[in-house]
Design a protein around this motif. Structure first.
Motif, PDB file in Angstrom:
ATOM      1  N   LEU A   1      14.379 -22.653  20.219  1.00  0.00           N
ATOM      2  CA  LEU A   1      13.540 -21.896  21.143  1.00  0.00           C
ATOM      3  C   LEU A   1      14.298 -21.646  22.451  1.00  0.00           C
ATOM      4  O   LEU A   1      14.317 -20.529  22.987  1.00  0.00           O
ATOM      5  N   ASP A   2      14.923 -22.691  22.962  1.00  0.00           N
ATOM      6  CA  ASP A   2      15.685 -22.589  24.204  1.00  0.00           C
ATOM      7  C   ASP A   2      16.778 -21.520  24.075  1.00  0.00           C
ATOM      8  O   ASP A   2      16.902 -20.628  24.915  1.00  0.00           O
ATOM      9  N   GLU A   3      17.529 -21.594  22.983  1.00  0.00           N
ATOM     10  CA  GLU A   3      18.624 -20.647  22.769  1.00  0.00           C
ATOM     11  C   GLU A   3      18.111 -19.218  22.612  1.00  0.00           C
ATOM     12  O   GLU A   3      18.716 -18.274  23.112  1.00  0.00           O
ATOM     13  N   ALA A   4      17.019 -19.055  21.889  1.00  0.00           N
ATOM     14  CA  ALA A   4      16.465 -17.711  21.682  1.00  0.00           C
ATOM     15  C   ALA A   4      16.166 -17.063  23.031  1.00  0.00           C
ATOM     16  O   ALA A   4      16.425 -15.877  23.238  1.00  0.00           O
ATOM     17  N   ILE A   5      15.637 -17.876  23.957  1.00  0.00           N
ATOM     18  CA  ILE A   5      15.297 -17.338  25.276  1.00  0.00           C
ATOM     19  C   ILE A   5      16.557 -17.112  26.111  1.00  0.00           C
ATOM     20  O   ILE A   5      16.742 -16.047  26.698  1.00  0.00           O
ATOM     21  N   ILE A   6      17.442 -18.108  26.115  1.00  0.00           N
ATOM     22  CA  ILE A   6      18.685 -17.970  26.898  1.00  0.00           C
ATOM     23  C   ILE A   6      19.449 -16.720  26.459  1.00  0.00           C
ATOM     24  O   ILE A   6      19.961 -15.963  27.269  1.00  0.00           O
ATOM     25  N   GLN A   7      19.502 -16.501  25.142  1.00  0.00           N
ATOM     26  CA  GLN A   7      20.284 -15.367  24.624  1.00  0.00           C
ATOM     27  C   GLN A   7      19.518 -14.039  24.693  1.00  0.00           C
ATOM     28  O   GLN A   7      19.994 -13.028  24.185  1.00  0.00           O
ATOM     29  N   ASN A   8      18.320 -14.082  25.260  1.00  0.00           N
ATOM     30  CA  ASN A   8      17.502 -12.870  25.348  1.00  0.00           C
ATOM     31  C   ASN A   8      17.201 -12.264  23.988  1.00  0.00           C
ATOM     32  O   ASN A   8      17.147 -11.051  23.839  1.00  0.00           O
ATOM     33  N   LYS A   9      17.062 -13.125  22.983  1.00  0.00           N
ATOM     34  CA  LYS A   9      16.819 -12.612  21.638  1.00  0.00           C
ATOM     35  C   LYS A   9      15.453 -13.031  21.124  1.00  0.00           C
ATOM     36  O   LYS A   9      15.164 -12.896  19.953  1.00  0.00           O
ATOM     37  N   TYR A  10      14.669 -13.597  22.003  1.00  0.00           N
ATOM     38  CA  TYR A  10      13.417 -14.132  21.480  1.00  0.00           C
ATOM     39  C   TYR A  10      12.359 -13.046  21.351  1.00  0.00           C
ATOM     40  O   TYR A  10      12.269 -12.142  22.162  1.00  0.00           O
ATOM     41  N   ASN A  11      11.629 -13.139  20.259  1.00  0.00           N
ATOM     42  CA  ASN A  11      10.536 -12.224  19.996  1.00  0.00           C
ATOM     43  C   ASN A  11       9.248 -13.035  20.200  1.00  0.00           C
ATOM     44  O   ASN A  11       9.059 -14.043  19.524  1.00  0.00           O
ATOM     45  N   PRO A  12       8.382 -12.628  21.139  1.00  0.00           N
ATOM     46  CA  PRO A  12       7.192 -13.444  21.439  1.00  0.00           C
ATOM     47  C   PRO A  12       6.372 -13.783  20.191  1.00  0.00           C
ATOM     48  O   PRO A  12       5.775 -14.848  20.114  1.00  0.00           O
ATOM     49  N   LYS A  13       6.393 -12.902  19.179  1.00  0.00           N
ATOM     50  CA  LYS A  13       5.648 -13.164  17.931  1.00  0.00           C
ATOM     51  C   LYS A  13       6.155 -14.415  17.217  1.00  0.00           C
ATOM     52  O   LYS A  13       5.454 -15.016  16.423  1.00  0.00           O
TER      53      LYS A  13
END
Ligand SMILES: [Zn+2]
Length: 380
Positions: A63-75
């Motif tokens: 989760l942390d990495e998804a956000i740091i890398q700007n790749k996270y999808n809120p879904k």
């Protein structure tokens, strides 16, 4: 003068400090939260903006990495939260793609635990497979066949070439791996595997519509079955199988069960002759349900025997000989090779008379597994 200035500083400095603290209060709390939880400040902000503070309680690198890398999808927040982080290239991209297809966190964890990352694109290019998360964990799952399992599971291959094809049958995870390992996603006779003489001489050799014997193959120690248990004196089996058959017939006789060999070893040429006769009589499609093509018959191994009852006709389902055999044959090393309701697997109609010798140990294992020999070999 000096005194006045000192007084002035005493007022101004705390004011500046308080202002700085006040203006940065949010950043400082973010910073403190980041230190205590392990999450990046950026992630903490996302949690706060989206009412996801409950995620803070447990650190999750994915989760942390998804956000740091700007790749996270809120879904997919919950998916990231339960997916174990893997230190591989494009990990978050792969998670996003798998989640987009429909895989949940459990599936994704199973995928990364069982599949080499270089094969994950195979999963991604296919549509969602509801069985995949389960069958990739089986110990007889073979990663080389991944694409075939997915196609089979998603009903793209449905044994539809087989006249025994069962429509709308659903397969569970074990079936999928077993059937594909047994080549049932391919047409009969499409395998082109010709067994060597060394392979053909093994007691456990599998011969079916995918594994063929050399036309020249003749088993090493063909031995006549005792004449009192044979229809005529041309009933031969490999020595070990002949001895076991004699013993079985002799023990059955003590219980008033009379068994005879009606057809045992058949040469390639003889199989050829009878197969062609059956085609003439019943047509190709029908003949293929009960007669093997030359080279594909277990009878050429000298390890198969068609058993007759006390009336000298082939054992039938309602015969006492059948009941006796079905409970006892494995104790002598024989298994019923083409059982009822397994036609779509064996490719042959139910043959209550056809027994295959495998040796006591293996026959007992196959018997206890409740599987056909084709399925058993696909698993073990
Ligand atoms: Zn037979």
């Amino acid at each position: 003068m000096l005194k006045k200035r000192k007084k002035y500083l005493l007022i101004i400095i705390p004011f500046i400090i308080v202002s700085i603290i006040y203006l940065n209060y949010n950043n400082i709390t973010l910073y403190l939260k980041s230190i205590t939880t392990g999450y990046n400040i950026k992630a903490i902000k996302v949690f706060e903006e989206n009412n996801l503070e409950n995620k803070i309680n447990r650190y999750c690198e994915t989760l942390d990495e998804a956000i740091i890398q700007n790749k996270y999808n809120p879904k997919f927040i919950n998916i990231y939260y339960y997916v174990n982080y893997q230190d591989i290239d494009n990990f978050i991209d792969l998670v996003n793609k798998l989640a987009t297809i429909g895989y949940n966190a459990n599936d994704i964890n199973a995928i990364f635990a069982n599949i080499n990352p270089k094969n994950i694109p195979i999963i991604i290019k296919n549509s969602y497979d509801k069985n995949l998360g389960e069958y990739i964990k089986l110990d007889y799952f073979d990663e080389e066949k991944l694409n075939r399992y997915i196609n089979f599971s998603n009903n793209k291959e449905k044994l539809s070439y087989s006249i025994f094809y069962v429509q709308n049958k659903t397969y569970n995870a074990k079936d999928i791996v077993t059937f594909v390992n047994a080549n049932l996603d391919k047409e009969y006779y499409s395998n082109d595997i010709i067994l060597t003489d060394e392979e053909s001489n093994k007691i456990n050799v599998l011969v079916n519509k995918y594994y063929q014997l050399e036309s020249t193959f003749v088993p090493k120690d063909l031995t006549p079955i005792e004449s009192i248990y044979a229809r005529n004196d041309s009933q031969l089996l490999q020595k070990e199988a002949a001895t076991a058959f004699n013993q079985m017939c002799s023990d059955a006789k003590l219980e008033n069960i009379k068994l005879y060999s009606g057809s045992a070893y058949r040469s390639y040429e003889y199989q050829s002759k009878i197969y062609n006769e059956y085609i003439k009589k019943d047509g190709l499609a029908q003949a293929e349900t009960y007669s093997a093509r030359p080279g594909y018959s277990e009878h050429q191994l000298g390890l198969a025997v068609d058993i007759m009852n006390s009336n000298w006709s082939y054992v039938n389902k309602d015969d006492i000989e059948y009941s006796w055999l079905i409970t006892n044959a494995h104790k002598y090393g024989f298994i019923l090779r083409y059982p009822e309701n397994k036609e779509y697997i064996t490719g042959y109609m139910f043959e209550p008379w056809h027994y295959r010798y495998l040796g006591i140990e293996l026959a007992t294992k196959v018997y206890n597994s409740g599987l056909t020999y084709d399925e058993y070999k696909a698993r073990y």
